[in-house]
Design a protein around this motif. Structure first.
Motif, mmCIF file in Angstrom:
data_model
loop_
_atom_site.group_PDB
_atom_site.id
_atom_site.type_symbol
_atom_site.label_atom_id
_atom_site.label_comp_id
_atom_site.label_asym_id
_atom_site.label_seq_id
_atom_site.Cartn_x
_atom_site.Cartn_y
_atom_site.Cartn_z
ATOM 1 N N LEU A 131 8.658 21.875 5.478
ATOM 2 C CA LEU A 131 9.941 22.133 6.131
ATOM 3 C C LEU A 131 10.319 20.936 6.985
ATOM 4 O O LEU A 131 9.464 20.126 7.356
ATOM 5 C CB LEU A 131 9.849 23.391 6.982
ATOM 6 C CG LEU A 131 9.574 24.697 6.247
ATOM 7 C CD1 LEU A 131 9.404 25.837 7.231
ATOM 8 C CD2 LEU A 131 10.685 24.996 5.252
ATOM 9 N N ALA A 132 11.578 20.832 7.310
ATOM 10 C CA ALA A 132 12.036 19.735 8.163
ATOM 11 C C ALA A 132 11.251 19.755 9.474
ATOM 12 O O ALA A 132 11.203 20.783 10.145
ATOM 13 C CB ALA A 132 13.523 19.861 8.422
ATOM 14 N N PRO A 133 10.631 18.640 9.835
ATOM 15 C CA PRO A 133 9.825 18.611 11.064
ATOM 16 C C PRO A 133 10.711 18.602 12.304
ATOM 17 O O PRO A 133 11.862 18.175 12.256
ATOM 18 C CB PRO A 133 9.054 17.299 10.934
ATOM 19 C CG PRO A 133 9.914 16.442 10.082
ATOM 20 C CD PRO A 133 10.628 17.372 9.139
ATOM 21 N N PRO A 183 11.659 13.815 14.372
ATOM 22 C CA PRO A 183 12.328 13.051 13.313
ATOM 23 C C PRO A 183 11.443 11.990 12.652
ATOM 24 O O PRO A 183 11.682 11.610 11.524
ATOM 25 C CB PRO A 183 13.502 12.388 14.034
ATOM 26 C CG PRO A 183 13.667 13.136 15.301
ATOM 27 C CD PRO A 183 12.338 13.737 15.638
ATOM 28 N N SER A 184 10.395 11.543 13.345
ATOM 29 C CA SER A 184 9.540 10.499 12.772
ATOM 30 C C SER A 184 8.402 11.076 11.930
ATOM 31 O O SER A 184 7.542 10.331 11.466
ATOM 32 C CB SER A 184 8.970 9.614 13.884
ATOM 33 O OG SER A 184 8.180 10.391 14.755
ATOM 34 N N ALA A 185 8.392 12.391 11.703
ATOM 35 C CA ALA A 185 7.360 13.025 10.878
ATOM 36 C C ALA A 185 7.870 13.171 9.436
ATOM 37 O O ALA A 185 9.057 13.355 9.201
ATOM 38 C CB ALA A 185 6.992 14.390 11.445
ATOM 39 N N ALA A 186 6.951 13.089 8.506
ATOM 40 C CA ALA A 186 7.307 13.172 7.086
ATOM 41 C C ALA A 186 7.397 14.619 6.616
ATOM 42 O O ALA A 186 6.796 15.514 7.215
ATOM 43 C CB ALA A 186 6.280 12.415 6.249
ATOM 44 N N ARG A 187 8.111 14.832 5.494
ATOM 45 C CA ARG A 187 8.281 16.168 4.915
ATOM 46 C C ARG A 187 7.409 16.368 3.683
ATOM 47 O O ARG A 187 7.641 17.276 2.900
ATOM 48 C CB ARG A 187 9.744 16.395 4.557
ATOM 49 C CG ARG A 187 10.633 16.515 5.776
ATOM 50 C CD ARG A 187 12.028 16.954 5.427
ATOM 51 N NE ARG A 187 11.994 18.159 4.630
ATOM 52 C CZ ARG A 187 12.882 18.437 3.686
ATOM 53 N NH1 ARG A 187 13.861 17.624 3.422
ATOM 54 N NH2 ARG A 187 12.795 19.558 2.994
ATOM 55 N N PHE A 188 6.428 15.504 3.473
ATOM 56 C CA PHE A 188 5.496 15.661 2.361
ATOM 57 C C PHE A 188 4.124 15.182 2.803
ATOM 58 O O PHE A 188 3.980 14.559 3.850
ATOM 59 C CB PHE A 188 5.985 14.946 1.090
ATOM 60 C CG PHE A 188 6.357 13.503 1.293
ATOM 61 C CD1 PHE A 188 5.426 12.490 1.145
ATOM 62 C CD2 PHE A 188 7.659 13.154 1.622
ATOM 63 C CE1 PHE A 188 5.771 11.157 1.320
ATOM 64 C CE2 PHE A 188 8.025 11.833 1.791
ATOM 65 C CZ PHE A 188 7.079 10.823 1.644
ATOM 66 N N THR A 189 3.124 15.498 2.002
ATOM 67 C CA THR A 189 1.735 15.220 2.364
ATOM 68 C C THR A 189 1.140 14.106 1.505
ATOM 69 O O THR A 189 1.727 13.704 0.499
ATOM 70 C CB THR A 189 0.872 16.482 2.174
ATOM 71 O OG1 THR A 189 0.829 16.771 0.770
ATOM 72 C CG2 THR A 189 1.433 17.666 2.948
ATOM 73 N N THR A 190 -0.033 13.672 1.900
ATOM 74 C CA THR A 190 -0.776 12.686 1.113
ATOM 75 C C THR A 190 -1.036 13.231 -0.292
ATOM 76 O O THR A 190 -0.941 12.490 -1.272
ATOM 77 C CB THR A 190 -2.115 12.352 1.810
ATOM 78 O OG1 THR A 190 -1.830 11.822 3.100
ATOM 79 C CG2 THR A 190 -2.912 11.325 1.027
ATOM 80 N N ALA A 191 -1.328 14.512 -0.398
ATOM 81 C CA ALA A 191 -1.559 15.130 -1.714
ATOM 82 C C ALA A 191 -0.304 15.053 -2.584
ATOM 83 O O ALA A 191 -0.390 14.799 -3.791
ATOM 84 C CB ALA A 191 -2.007 16.581 -1.559
#
Length: 171
Positions: free
Chosen positions: A59-61, A64-72
């Motif tokens: 979900l939208a963090p 604002p400087s956080a990503a919306r996807f993971t390393t996986a």
């Protein structure tokens, strides 16, 4: 008479197009500190930069400087999408060295000043891939291969997952 003028106009138009393509695809990287390609010409005020790549799974963090996807999510994408800047040298296979979530400014610093097209505080995913890779000139069909580099970098927009650019050190 009409057919001759039509063909002459067509040949003239194609000739002009060919000259344009040749003049815009000349090697402008000679002596540069790095080779990079931004994959879009959209103004940096838009969040629609780049090409669709990684599908955001979060979900939208609230930050604002956080990503919306993971390393996986990045690993899944990389499993089916080779380095866009070139091909692995025959007999080798590219591999992932690191996947880092950074600000655009931090990624730019790692790429010796190459800009991502996003504001300095925007979240990006910096992916370093081990080659060696033979780079290909962007946008020119049949372009001569560029130097072989030990590694390449792909930058993804941390919010949209779009591939923003690729970068590689010069030889």
């Amino acid at each position: 008479m009409f057919r001759n003028s039509f063909w002459m106009s067509l040949i003239l138009a194609l000739g002009c197009l060919l000259l344009f393509v040749i003049s815009t695809s000349s090697d402008r990287q000679a002596g540069a500190a790095s080779i990079h390609t931004t994959l879009t010409n959209v103004p940096s005020s838009s969040r629609d930069l780049g090409f669709p790549a990684i599908h955001p799974s979060l979900l939208a963090p609230s930050i604002p400087s956080a990503a919306r996807f993971t390393t996986a999510d990045v690993q899944v994408y990389l499993h089916t999408h080779p380095f866009v800047g070139g091909t692995a040298v025959k007999g080798t296979t590219g591999s992932v060295v690191s996947i880092q979530f950074l600000t655009s400014a931090q990624a730019s610093a790692l790429m010796k000043g190459a800009e991502t097209g996003l504001p300095a505080t925007a979240a990006v995913c910096y992916v370093k891939l081990k080659g060696p890779f033979t780079l290909v000139a962007p946008g020119a069909m049949g372009a001569r291969p560029l130097p072989t580099v030990a590694y390449g970098v792909e930058i993804f927009d941390g919010q949209t997952g779009n591939l923003l650019m690729w970068w590689a050190p010069s030889t």
